[in-house]
Design an enzyme around this catalytic site. Structure first.
Site, PDB file in Angstrom:
ATOM      1  N   ASP B 101      31.659  39.855  42.055  1.00 47.45           N
ATOM      2  CA  ASP B 101      32.216  40.637  40.622  1.00 47.45           C
ATOM      3  C   ASP B 101      33.404  39.933  39.969  1.00 47.45           C
ATOM      4  OD1 ASP B 101      33.840  41.577  42.393  1.00 47.45           O
ATOM      5  OD2 ASP B 101      33.407  43.892  42.006  1.00 47.45           O
ATOM      6  N   GLU B 186      44.674  41.187  53.111  1.00 51.02           N
ATOM      7  CA  GLU B 186      44.863  39.662  52.785  1.00 51.02           C
ATOM      8  C   GLU B 186      46.002  39.176  53.766  1.00 51.02           C
ATOM      9  OE1 GLU B 186      44.614  42.030  50.727  1.00 51.02           O
ATOM     10  OE2 GLU B 186      42.921  41.341  49.161  1.00 51.02           O
TER      11      GLU B 186
END
Lengths: 209, 209
Positions: B101, B186
């Site tokens: 997206d 992350e």
């Protein structure tokens, strides 16, 4: 809007795959902006950058729901005017009204190339349905599968049809009606061009979404 | 989700512009679905179709806000495993984690080609900011412009870094931690690969969004 920049980049990446395409971008602004102009120039897609501000009397006001007024009317009519005024009279082009927040199959652009008048096909994820589509029998459009205002003359989404430029020239008064009731914007243009029986079904008689 | 199909089509149109790209798609499903498989086969992009179901204990429950649990952890780790297990040991590829997206500039893929360890660049429209970016001085990352949890070891969005495959091989234990706190996903991978000072700034010392 920053999101609009991302959407334009994404749309440009789709259009960059399509041969013999010319992208007419009409900004809702009193003058073309450098942001959009720079983005178009960097996209690699042949383009024309126009602008048409939405008149104050039909601009959205704070608190208006997004669907209250038809959007992009002045801008689409500006594109129609540009096509009629500046393109060579012999040009057998096909005109399609793309929104920057939709997804377009690359096959769609091949399907619409053979449009002689107005062509139609199914569209996914509109009107609260998984898809809307014209119903075809004997190669003719005989009705529409839609959940919303089926009494409309052309219950079609903006993404679901294309128009041959020669037909737009032959019907110089046809345009989008800024006063159209919600859902009737597509009908306001198409009613000036064809009857439902004249629609040309594409995408395997409107069976491919 | 039907919307997911549209997003995958759109992402495939972007990736189809990128030379020497291999697309690893990991479905969150007990088996690969025909819908995704057919879409990938039709896209024209070289691909590998994998699957990894999210374990029941970390699946979203009705009413959970979307940000409660890190998403796509099992799937990204499955991709890391596939890269380490099946790609030739000599392959000097660069690994990037794309979401379906997001919008990706085509220039980004050129920027990341020269990654030797972990490269970084600015990302637009994340964390409530118009952009987030690493701060660079003397060609080194010396800090991060971010509005959210700046105390994270690597306050980077998934879209803001790429990793050289040889480094992933040299650090075989590095992976995304399913138990990572929100925002630390992350960092859980990157902490096993490099120190912040070793990050390689791209996009003109992280000045181009």
């Amino acid at each position: 809007r920053p999101v609009q920049k991302a959407e334009l980049v994404r749309l440009s990446q789709t259009l960059l795959h399509v041969r013999a395409l010319h992208w007419v971008v009409v900004e809702d602004a009193p003058a073309p902006t450098a942001l959009v102009g720079g983005l178009l120039a960097a996209s690699g897609v042949p383009f024309t950058h126009l602008h048409a501000p939405t008149p104050p009397e039909i601009q959205r006001r704070p608190g208006d729901p997004p669907w209250l007024r038809p959007r992009g009317v002045e801008q689409r009519n500006r594109a129609l005017q540009w096509l009629r005024d500046t393109r060579p009279p012999s040009e057998a082009a096909v005109v399609y009204f793309a929104d920057d927040d939709n997804t377009y199959s690359l096959r769609l652009f091949e399907e619409m190339r053979s449009t002689r008048g107005v062509s139609v096909w199914p569209v996914g994820l509109v009107g609260g349905l998984r898809f809307e589509r014209p119903l075809v029998a004997g190669g003719r459009v005989v009705g529409f599968h839609t959940a919303w205002k089926p009494e409309r003359p052309f219950p079609l989404d903006m993404a679901g049809f294309a128009v041959a430029l020669p037909l737009l020239r032959a019907r110089p008064a046809a345009r989008f009606d800024p006063a159209a009731e919600r859902g009737y914007l597509e009908s306001s243009l198409l009613g000036g061009l064809v009857t439902p029986a004249q629609l040309e079904p594409k995408a395997d008689n409107c069976t491919q979404v």
